[in-house]
Scaffold this motif. Structure first.
Motif, PDB file in Angstrom:
ATOM      1  N   UNK A  32       0.821  -1.200   0.000  1.00 24.86           N
ATOM      2  CA  UNK A  32       0.000   0.000   0.000  1.00 24.86           C
ATOM      3  C   UNK A  32       0.868   1.269   0.000  1.00 24.86           C
ATOM      4  N   UNK A  33       1.921   1.258   0.790  1.00 27.98           N
ATOM      5  CA  UNK A  33       2.828   2.406   0.834  1.00 27.98           C
ATOM      6  C   UNK A  33       3.451   2.648  -0.541  1.00 27.98           C
ATOM      7  N   UNK A  50       2.257   9.861   6.855  1.00 29.04           N
ATOM      8  CA  UNK A  50       1.900   8.671   7.638  1.00 29.04           C
ATOM      9  C   UNK A  50       0.391   8.590   7.897  1.00 29.04           C
ATOM     10  N   UNK A  51      -0.237   9.719   8.117  1.00 23.12           N
ATOM     11  CA  UNK A  51      -1.681   9.727   8.357  1.00 23.12           C
ATOM     12  C   UNK A  51      -2.451   9.287   7.110  1.00 23.12           C
ATOM     13  N   UNK A  52      -2.018   9.741   5.930  1.00 23.38           N
ATOM     14  CA  UNK A  52      -2.677   9.347   4.682  1.00 23.38           C
ATOM     15  C   UNK A  52      -2.508   7.850   4.432  1.00 23.38           C
ATOM     16  N   UNK A  53      -1.324   7.324   4.696  1.00 21.68           N
ATOM     17  CA  UNK A  53      -1.076   5.890   4.514  1.00 21.68           C
ATOM     18  C   UNK A  53      -1.957   5.086   5.467  1.00 21.68           C
ATOM     19  N   UNK A  56      -5.582   5.216   4.338  1.00 23.63           N
ATOM     20  CA  UNK A  56      -5.774   4.379   3.153  1.00 23.63           C
ATOM     21  C   UNK A  56      -5.806   2.903   3.497  1.00 23.63           C
ATOM     22  N   UNK A  57      -4.912   2.482   4.376  1.00 24.74           N
ATOM     23  CA  UNK A  57      -4.913   1.083   4.811  1.00 24.74           C
ATOM     24  C   UNK A  57      -6.226   0.732   5.496  1.00 24.74           C
ATOM     25  N   UNK A  60      -8.969   0.189   3.029  1.00 22.36           N
ATOM     26  CA  UNK A  60      -8.761  -0.906   2.070  1.00 22.36           C
ATOM     27  C   UNK A  60      -8.457  -2.209   2.796  1.00 22.36           C
ATOM     28  N   UNK A  61      -9.385  -2.728   3.561  1.00 24.76           N
ATOM     29  CA  UNK A  61      -9.103  -3.961   4.302  1.00 24.76           C
ATOM     30  C   UNK A  61      -8.874  -5.141   3.353  1.00 24.76           C
ATOM     31  N   UNK A  62      -8.121  -6.112   3.829  1.00 25.68           N
ATOM     32  CA  UNK A  62      -7.800  -7.296   3.030  1.00 25.68           C
ATOM     33  C   UNK A  62      -8.359  -8.571   3.648  1.00 25.68           C
ATOM     34  N   UNK A  63      -9.204  -8.451   4.658  1.00 27.81           N
ATOM     35  CA  UNK A  63      -9.690  -9.638   5.355  1.00 27.81           C
ATOM     36  C   UNK A  63     -10.553 -10.541   4.484  1.00 27.81           C
TER      37      UNK A  63
END
Length: 179
Positions: A32-33, A50-53, A56-57, A60-63
């Motif tokens: 993602x980074x 860092x806040x934007x990353x 975004x994470x 955008x979950x991957x579960x």
């Protein structure tokens, strides 16, 4: 004197993995980074904060890249987790490829091709006959990898905010040579 180290695909091992594992989460964060910073550099002339990353994470979950809604594979280069890819079930015959990532230091060593071969196998195990994906135009290395491994451009199948080009691969066709 310069020493060139040859990297061959036989140094790669790709296998199914738990998307929630520590190794998988570290790779997904790096993925993602990497793609976020490429976007920010291209459009804003800077890296993401860092806040934007983190935001975004979280968005955008991957579960869902785990049974029964998907699958996740992890690639190890010389035993170290260095690559990943996920599949998301779209319908009874179609899965979506996502989160394809190879760390920069091992790119060009055959990991991308090994990931895609494992993805094909995982897709078939989910009953899929077709793999689709969307990506951005600026991710030229990824687009070249997909084309080399049997993916063809298709009309848009979604309207994701970063989807600019769409690909598909028919799994019922003869296997495409690993080039």
């Amino acid at each position: 004197m310069t020493i060139t180290v040859a990297r061959t695909a036989d140094r790669w091992e790709v296998s199914p993995a738990d998307v929630g594992s520590e190794e998988a989460q570290a790779l997904l964060r790096d993925y993602y980074t990497d793609v976020a910073n490429r976007y920010y550099r291209l459009h804003l002339g800077r890296d993401g904060t860092p806040e934007e990353i983190e935001s975004g994470l979280a968005d955008s979950p991957s579960d869902d890249l785990a049974a029964p809604t998907g699958a996740f594979v992890l690639g190890r280069y010389d035993g170290a987790a260095q690559a990943c890819a996920g599949l998301r079930v779209r319908d009874a015959r179609t899965v979506e490829l996502t989160r394809v990532f190879v760390r920069h230091e091992v790119r060009g060593s055959g990991g991308g091709g090994r990931l895609l071969a494992a993805v094909d196998e995982a897709a078939r195990s989910l009953g899929a006959e077709r793999i689709v994906l969307d990506t951005r135009l600026d991710l030229v290395e990824a687009r070249a990898l997909y084309s080399r491994h049997g993916y063809s451009e298709i009309p848009a199948y979604n309207t994701g905010p970063y989807a600019q080009i769409w690909y598909a691969k028919n799994l019922t066709a003869p296997a495409h040579a690993d080039r």
